[in-house]
Structures are given as structure tokens and as C-alpha cells.
Design an enzyme around this catalytic site. Structure first.
Site, PDB file in Angstrom:
ATOM      1  N   ALA A  61       1.237  -1.164  -0.469  1.00  0.00           N
ATOM      2  CA  ALA A  61      -0.485   0.091   0.182  1.00  0.00           C
ATOM      3  C   ALA A  61       0.353   1.196  -0.071  1.00  0.00           C
ATOM      4  CB  ALA A  61      -0.971   0.046   1.365  1.00  0.00           C
ATOM      5  N   GLY A 106      -0.372  -4.819   0.323  1.00  0.00           N
ATOM      6  CA  GLY A 106      -1.553  -5.756  -1.084  1.00  0.00           C
ATOM      7  C   GLY A 106      -0.967  -6.145  -1.878  1.00  0.00           C
ATOM      8  N   GLU A 109      -1.625  -9.346  -1.395  1.00  0.00           N
ATOM      9  CA  GLU A 109      -2.895  -9.661  -1.480  1.00  0.00           C
ATOM     10  C   GLU A 109      -3.563  -9.669  -2.558  1.00  0.00           C
ATOM     11  OE1 GLU A 109      -4.799  -8.055   2.736  1.00  0.00           O
ATOM     12  OE2 GLU A 109      -3.063  -6.852   1.949  1.00  0.00           O
ATOM     13  N   GLU A 129       2.343  -5.748   7.102  1.00  0.00           N
ATOM     14  CA  GLU A 129       1.884  -5.391   8.416  1.00  0.00           C
ATOM     15  C   GLU A 129       1.729  -5.335   9.553  1.00  0.00           C
ATOM     16  OE1 GLU A 129      -0.029  -6.082   4.041  1.00  0.00           O
ATOM     17  OE2 GLU A 129       0.613  -7.657   6.206  1.00  0.00           O
TER      18      GLU A 129
END
Length: 255
Positions: A61, A106, A109, A129
Site C-alpha cells: 500500500a 497489498g 494480497e 503489515e
């Protein structure tokens, strides 16, 4: 545009393009959802490749953007974040991630939203994270555990460590490892081959597997049974069986 959709040989390539690391800011998240929905609608897109370019898939991110958000802001944003990734996961066509360089947070993911993952031999994946005092928020706690099992997923999520391509392959986090300069070529070839297959049968197979994993086996068998019977109403089924009887297996043309 930071994310584009280009179509060739029935394959739609969703390409991340935000140098240097393809940080997944809000604009990219929203654009991913738009292009996933477009790929779903378009008849000329029969399979999809997720690609970040030759050097990096996506390093996570946009941390500076996230740092500026407070609790209320993230409460309002987190659903849209998940929905963007879910839109990719729900493309009712075969989807392969072509993973180069870093696929972290992300980015990792997003690879989990694909049906198949081809990684470069120098790729590094992970869910870091926790090192920010957070947890994965774009489906990582759910999709990763379903893919590689809860214990292995907890190892990656609890520690935030990165894994190299060989370990990712051993964990089942990726499905194939190839030379870095062959990743997109291999991913496109996989997708192009499936793009020639029976679109409704592939859609049915994907929905049966994905939906079945979310429920009990009896419900899963009912989903399978309904799709199996329903495919007998399709032209592809007629063509496939006729070709088998007249020409032998594996020769049917579905386009």
C-alpha cells in the site's frame, strides 16, 4: 493511467504502472475494481493476467497515504479496499498473477485473488503489515489461510517476514517459478491456452471450487450438481461431446 487493461489473444492483461514500486494507493485500488468489472463484462476477455511489469509486482500500500488517515477514515475506506480486491477474485474467468520482484502487503494480497501464480526466481512475497502495527486488510488473513493453511499463514502474518520464490513455491504461495525474464510470457501462455477453452465450463469450475470452499461439502456438491446439469444446455457441451465421439479427446474447438 496507473492501471490499464490490454487485450491480446483473448487475454486481458491488467497492468499496474505506478513507478517505482507500484504502491497501491486509493486511485489504483478503485481502478483495479473498475478494470476487474470491465474484464468480467467483456466477451473478448476470456482469461486475465495480473502484471506489475518487469521489475516489481507491487510492494504494498501507499504508506504515506495511509499514515494520514485516522480511524474514521479507514473505517470508511476499508470496505472499498476489500471490494476492489474481491472484484478481481470474482472475475468469472481464469486469472493468473505474473509475479516479478516484490509482492508485499497489498501486492501479495492481490496475487491471492488469482487462480494461479507464476513467480520470477528472484521474487519476494510476504505480508509485512504487523511491522507497521497492523494486519493485512485487503483479504490477506482470509485468502492466505485458505491457500496455504492457517499455521503457515500465521507464520507469515505474525512475523511479517518475506519469503523468496523457492520457499513460496514450497509453501504453495506460488504455483510455478521461472526465470525473471520469462514470467509474463509464461503467464500469458497459460491464460491464452485457457482462453481457447469452453468459457461457461471454466466459469462453472471456478465458481464451484471457490464457492465450495466457503461452505459445507453438501452445499458444495449441490453447487457442483446444478452447474454440471446446467452445462448440458450449452453449445460448448454439444460441440465438445460431438468432437470427442467423432475425432477423439482433446480436439474440440470452442471459439
Amino acid at each position: 493511467m496507473t492501471v490499464t487493461l490490454e487485450v491480446s489473444e483473448g487475454v486481458g492483461t491488467i497492468r499496474l504502472d505506478r513507478p517505482p514500486m507500484n504502491a497501491l494507493d486509493i486511485a489504483i485500488q478503485d481502478r483495479l475494481r473498475e478494470l476487474a468489472e470491465e474484464a468480467t463484462r467483456r466477451d473478448d476477455v476470456r482469461a486475465v493476467v495480473l502484471y506489475g511489469g518487469e521489475k516489481v509486482f507491487a510492494a504494498g500500500a501507499d504508506i504515506k497515504e495511509m499514515q494520514a488517515m485516522d480511524h474514521t477514515g479507514m473505517v470508511l475506506r476499508s470496505r472499498a479496499l476489500q471490494e476492489s480486491f474481491t472484484a478481481v477474485a470474482r472475475i468469472p474467468k481464469p486469472v493468473v498473477a505474473a509475479v516479478t520482484g516484490y509482492a508485499l502487503g497489498g501486492g501479495c494480497e492481490l496475487t491471492l485473488c488469482a487462480d494461479f501464480r507464476i513467480a520470477a526466481d528472484n521474487a519476494k512475497l510476504g505480508q509485512p503489515e504487523v511491522l507497521l502495527g497492523l494486519i493485512p486488510g485487503a483479504g490477506g488473513t482470509q485468502r492466505l489461510a485458505r491457500l496455504i493453511g492457517p499455521s503457515k499463514a500465521k507464520d507469515l502474518i505474525f512475523t511479517g517476514r518475506m519469503v523468496k520464490a523457492d520457499e513460496a513455491l514450497a509453501l504453495g504461495l506460488v504455483d510455478r517459478v521461472v526465470a525473471a525474464d520469462k514470467v509474463y510470457e509464461e503467464a500469458h501462455a497459460w491464460a491464452a491456452k485457457l482462453a481457447q477453452g469452453p468459457a461457461l465450463a471454466l466459469r462453472a469450475a471456478k465458481e464451484c471450487v471457490d464457492a465450495g470452499l466457503e461452505t459445507d461439502i453438501e452445499t458444495g456438491l449441490a453447487i457442483e450438481r446444478n452447474w454440471f446439469a446446467g452445462l448440458f444446455a450449452t453449445e460448448d457441451r454439444e460441440r465438445g461431446m460431438r468432437s470427442f465421439v467423432e475425432e477423439g479427446p482433446g480436439k474440440a474447438k470452442f471459439l
